[in-house]
Motif scaffolding. Structure first.
Motif, mmCIF file in Angstrom:
data_model
loop_
_atom_site.group_PDB
_atom_site.id
_atom_site.type_symbol
_atom_site.label_atom_id
_atom_site.label_comp_id
_atom_site.label_asym_id
_atom_site.label_seq_id
_atom_site.Cartn_x
_atom_site.Cartn_y
_atom_site.Cartn_z
ATOM 1 N N UNK A 42 0.781 -1.230 0.000
ATOM 2 C CA UNK A 42 0.000 0.000 0.000
ATOM 3 C C UNK A 42 0.809 1.274 0.000
ATOM 4 N N UNK A 43 2.081 1.204 -0.387
ATOM 5 C CA UNK A 43 2.907 2.415 -0.481
ATOM 6 C C UNK A 43 2.673 3.064 -1.848
ATOM 7 N N UNK A 44 1.479 3.611 -2.019
ATOM 8 C CA UNK A 44 1.117 4.199 -3.300
ATOM 9 C C UNK A 44 1.745 5.580 -3.439
ATOM 10 N N UNK A 45 2.084 5.956 -4.682
ATOM 11 C CA UNK A 45 2.733 7.228 -4.940
ATOM 12 C C UNK A 45 1.905 8.128 -5.826
ATOM 13 N N UNK A 46 2.258 9.392 -5.855
ATOM 14 C CA UNK A 46 1.599 10.386 -6.694
ATOM 15 C C UNK A 46 2.482 10.718 -7.884
ATOM 16 N N UNK A 47 1.898 10.658 -9.072
ATOM 17 C CA UNK A 47 2.615 10.910 -10.315
ATOM 18 C C UNK A 47 2.610 12.398 -10.636
ATOM 19 N N UNK A 48 3.754 12.911 -11.062
ATOM 20 C CA UNK A 48 3.885 14.309 -11.449
ATOM 21 C C UNK A 48 4.508 14.373 -12.843
ATOM 22 N N UNK A 49 3.706 14.726 -13.839
ATOM 23 C CA UNK A 49 4.167 14.917 -15.227
ATOM 24 C C UNK A 49 4.853 13.674 -15.791
ATOM 25 N N UNK A 50 4.400 12.490 -15.375
ATOM 26 C CA UNK A 50 4.967 11.225 -15.850
ATOM 27 C C UNK A 50 4.190 10.741 -17.069
ATOM 28 N N UNK A 51 4.894 10.274 -18.087
ATOM 29 C CA UNK A 51 4.247 9.676 -19.250
ATOM 30 C C UNK A 51 3.879 8.234 -18.938
#
Length: 221
Positions: free
Chosen positions: A53-62
């Motif tokens: 459950x260590x989910x991450x937030x994407x920033x400007x990722x293709x």
């Protein structure tokens, strides 16, 4: 066996072997897989952890880029992923292995591009990091209660091919592992434990990676 069936069996076996290597004891038989980010999302702004459950937030990722297995993430020079800190992402005095599959052709200007890090050199509790150097090589750096150690080693990986790269810290050494070939130096760095996020693809705020990353993982124990 019919040739087409034989070829298909070989492909299936190859995929199975890749899965086995990624989830096996290559990083050490006692190490627990604490995070596995398959990077196979094709929409949205969340990177899913398949383990804890260590989910991450994407920033400007293709998203949806052709990957090492399935799809992967493209990093454009302003992209990164941020995963909130958690106690089980800190190794303490235990061994740690950080692994990712990488494909790149560009190399950074000085100083480097960050691939995966938790903490910085001045962070309380130390840091661990994997970086991509202007030489096209991988570097691994760790700062613990006993000091700082870094190793730049292995072949250049800026050839447009997929490479499996790993950083390892044990009680007595650090290692750079590229496609199964290990390079090591002695280091007794003590304990690492900080409150910083895990950041993939940047420092953050600088040293942004340009290339493709797939299937990142952290093992501790």
């Amino acid at each position: 066996m019919h040739r087409a069936r034989a070829l298909m069996a070989g492909v299936v076996l190859g995929v199975a072997l890749v899965e086995l290597v990624e989830s096996s004891a290559a990083a050490g038989p006692a190490q627990a897989l604490v995070a596995l980010w398959k990077m196979d999302e094709t929409s949205g702004s969340v990177m899913r952890d398949a383990v804890a459950g260590h989910h991450g937030t994407l920033h400007s990722v293709e998203l949806g880029v052709s990957g090492f297995k399935g799809t992967a993430y493209g990093f454009t020079g302003s992209s990164y992923v941020s995963v909130p800190s958690a106690g089980d992402l800190n190794p303490g005095s235990a061994n740690i292995s950080i692994t990712v599959h990488l494909k790149a052709t560009n190399v950074p200007a000085m100083p480097d591009w960050d691939l995966i890090r938790k903490g910085q050199i001045n962070s309380s509790g130390g840091e661990y990091k994997m970086e991509y150097q202007p030489s096209g090589q991988i570097s691994c750096g760790f700062k613990g209660s006993g000091g700082y150690g870094e190793l730049i080693a292995g072949p250049r990986v800026n050839d447009g091919q997929w490479h499996t790269v790993r950083c390892v810290k044990t009680s007595s050494s650090i290692q750079v592992v590229v496609d199964g070939q290990a390079f090591s130096k002695s280091a007794n760095l003590g304990s690492i434990g900080n409150s910083a996020s895990v950041v993939i693809g940047a420092r953050p705020g600088s040293e942004f990676f340009r290339g493709t990353l797939d299937h990142a993982s952290i093992r501790i124990g």
